[in-house]
Design a protein around this motif. Structure first.
Motif, short mmCIF file in Angstrom:
data_model
loop_
_atom_site.label_atom_id
_atom_site.label_comp_id
_atom_site.label_asym_id
_atom_site.label_seq_id
_atom_site.Cartn_x
_atom_site.Cartn_y
_atom_site.Cartn_z
N ALA A 1 -36.01 -52.31 -44.51
CA ALA A 1 -37.28 -52.05 -43.83
C ALA A 1 -38.13 -51.06 -44.60
O ALA A 1 -38.65 -50.10 -44.04
CB ALA A 1 -37.02 -51.54 -42.41
N VAL A 2 -38.27 -51.29 -45.91
CA VAL A 2 -39.15 -50.44 -46.72
C VAL A 2 -40.50 -51.13 -46.87
O VAL A 2 -40.72 -52.23 -46.37
CB VAL A 2 -38.51 -50.12 -48.09
N HIS A 3 -41.44 -50.47 -47.58
CA HIS A 3 -42.79 -51.01 -47.66
C HIS A 3 -42.84 -52.29 -48.49
O HIS A 3 -41.90 -52.63 -49.21
CB HIS A 3 -43.77 -49.97 -48.18
N GLU A 4 -43.97 -53.00 -48.40
CA GLU A 4 -44.08 -54.35 -48.95
C GLU A 4 -44.19 -54.36 -50.48
O GLU A 4 -45.27 -54.54 -51.04
CB GLU A 4 -45.30 -55.06 -48.33
N ASP A 5 -43.07 -54.18 -51.11
CA ASP A 5 -42.96 -54.21 -52.56
C ASP A 5 -41.76 -55.10 -52.88
O ASP A 5 -40.61 -54.71 -52.64
CB ASP A 5 -42.76 -52.79 -53.11
N ALA A 6 -42.00 -56.27 -53.43
CA ALA A 6 -40.94 -57.26 -53.60
C ALA A 6 -39.82 -56.76 -54.52
O ALA A 6 -38.64 -56.97 -54.22
CB ALA A 6 -41.53 -58.56 -54.15
N SER A 7 -40.18 -56.12 -55.61
CA SER A 7 -39.14 -55.67 -56.54
C SER A 7 -38.30 -54.56 -55.92
O SER A 7 -37.08 -54.51 -56.10
CB SER A 7 -39.77 -55.20 -57.86
N LEU A 8 -38.94 -53.67 -55.17
CA LEU A 8 -38.20 -52.61 -54.48
C LEU A 8 -37.24 -53.20 -53.46
O LEU A 8 -36.06 -52.83 -53.40
CB LEU A 8 -39.18 -51.65 -53.81
N LYS A 9 -37.74 -54.13 -52.65
CA LYS A 9 -36.91 -54.74 -51.63
C LYS A 9 -35.72 -55.48 -52.27
O LYS A 9 -34.57 -55.34 -51.81
CB LYS A 9 -37.74 -55.72 -50.80
N ALA A 10 -35.98 -56.26 -53.30
CA ALA A 10 -34.90 -57.02 -53.94
C ALA A 10 -33.84 -56.08 -54.51
O ALA A 10 -32.63 -56.34 -54.39
CB ALA A 10 -35.48 -57.91 -55.03
N GLY A 11 -34.28 -54.99 -55.13
CA GLY A 11 -33.32 -54.04 -55.70
C GLY A 11 -32.45 -53.39 -54.64
O GLY A 11 -31.24 -53.22 -54.82
N LEU A 12 -33.05 -53.03 -53.51
CA LEU A 12 -32.29 -52.40 -52.43
C LEU A 12 -31.34 -53.39 -51.77
O LEU A 12 -30.20 -53.04 -51.41
CB LEU A 12 -33.25 -51.82 -51.39
N LEU A 13 -31.77 -54.62 -51.59
CA LEU A 13 -30.90 -55.63 -51.01
C LEU A 13 -29.71 -55.92 -51.92
O LEU A 13 -28.57 -56.09 -51.46
CB LEU A 13 -31.69 -56.91 -50.73
N THR A 14 -29.97 -55.97 -53.22
CA THR A 14 -28.88 -56.18 -54.18
C THR A 14 -27.89 -55.02 -54.13
O THR A 14 -26.67 -55.22 -54.18
CB THR A 14 -29.46 -56.33 -55.60
N ALA A 15 -28.41 -53.79 -54.05
CA ALA A 15 -27.54 -52.63 -53.96
C ALA A 15 -26.71 -52.66 -52.68
O ALA A 15 -25.52 -52.32 -52.69
CB ALA A 15 -28.37 -51.35 -54.01
N ALA A 16 -27.32 -53.09 -51.58
CA ALA A 16 -26.58 -53.19 -50.32
C ALA A 16 -25.49 -54.25 -50.41
O ALA A 16 -24.38 -54.06 -49.89
CB ALA A 16 -27.54 -53.52 -49.18
N GLU A 17 -25.80 -55.36 -51.08
CA GLU A 17 -24.81 -56.43 -51.21
C GLU A 17 -23.57 -55.96 -51.94
O GLU A 17 -22.46 -56.45 -51.69
CB GLU A 17 -25.45 -57.63 -51.92
N ASP A 18 -23.73 -55.01 -52.83
CA ASP A 18 -22.59 -54.48 -53.58
C ASP A 18 -21.69 -53.59 -52.72
O ASP A 18 -20.54 -53.32 -53.09
CB ASP A 18 -23.08 -53.66 -54.78
#
Length: 287
Positions: free
Chosen positions: A95-112
């Motif tokens: 639930a961060v601000h609308e920045d696709a690269s930021l969101k993708a990086g955080l989701l990838t980190a969470a998946e780990d």
């Protein structure tokens, strides 16, 4: 809608801003243990204050979304990094601000961090969930869960299907939405989905009417409230959402859907002046 569904036992929320805090509060009230991940210690402290404030306001209103039961606050923990999300989480909502690269990086980190059965979701209001899913090792576990502001009292969650979203992932998201006492709508991935696309179209046209001198903001909003039974006019809603947020969504939809979503000059000027709506005290209204 059934209200008998059980919430996820453990929920991670990435980002403790207004939306993330509201999502955390809603799941904690439903009975989940919630861990909110922020970017550092300072942001974690601010998120904690935001969550506690939301619980106090809800309790003051006498609503069931508040902290009348202190156990609600005790079910929420704030940590300073995504790496400290609980490995046993059933659901993680970014639930961060609308920045696709930021969101993708955080989701990838969470998946780990989380186990392979954990559902991952983004609270994006306009970005492509299919593109976000492409960054993941297991894209079938991912979908959009678009909550609405203010989350604790809003009735809707828009569930957005990425190209590879698996049926069990959607089924779990529907159950958990019902466990929050909210209604789901399921839509396919498309710029702006259903809610942001339609809501923005109305909001941008209302701004153009003010810009052209057709009517003042109060008249436009009153026409929609009394004439069309909208609970809030489009310009007051723009102030609540944030003019900067509306501008970012408009710019994205302008690129993807064409000129009908071109941001009005007045919107750009107000954002440039820092008139962002309720959060700054001035938008189309003074707050």
């Amino acid at each position: 809608m059934t209200t008998a569904s059980a919430p996820p036992a453990v929920v991670g929320v990435i980002g403790g801003g207004r939306m993330g805090a509201g999502i955390a509060q809603s799941f904690a009230v439903a009975g989940s243990r919630v861990v909110v991940a922020e970017r550092d210690g300072s942001a974690a402290g601010a998120a904690t204050e935001r969550i506690v404030g939301g619980l106090r306001r809800a309790a003051g209103r006498g609503t069931p979304t508040g902290a009348a039961d202190v156990d609600v606050a005790d079910r929420i923990t704030v940590v300073p990094s995504v790496g400290e999300l609980p490995p046993d989480a059933d659901l993680v909502v970014e639930a961060v601000h609308e920045d696709a690269s930021l969101k993708a990086g955080l989701l990838t980190a969470a998946e780990d961090v989380v186990h392979d059965g954990c559902v991952l979701a983004s609270n994006t209001s306009s970005l492509s969930v299919t593109e976000l899913a492409a960054a993941l090792r297991l894209p079938g576990r991912f979908l959009g869960m678009h909550f609405f502001n203010p989350v604790p009292v809003s009735a809707l969650v828009e569930l957005v299907l990425a190209a590879d979203t698996a049926a069990p992932t959607l089924a779990a998201a529907v159950r958990w939405t019902h466990a929050l006492g909210k209604q789901d709508v399921v839509v396919k991935d498309s710029p702006g989905f259903a809610s942001s696309r339609l809501g923005l179209a109305l909001g941008l046209e209302a701004i153009r009417m003010v810009e052209e001198g057709v009517a003042d903001p109060e008249a436009v909003d009153t026409a929609m409230r009394l004439g069309y039974r909208h609970p809030m006019g489009p310009l007051r809603l723009t102030d609540v959402v944030g003019l900067d947020v509306r501008l970012a969504i408009a710019e994205h939809l302008h690129k993807t859907l064409g000129e009908r979503f071109a941001p009005p000059r007045l919107l750009r000027e107000k954002v440039a002046r820092g008139e962002l709506g309720r959060k700054t005290g001035q938008g189309f209204y003074r707050w």
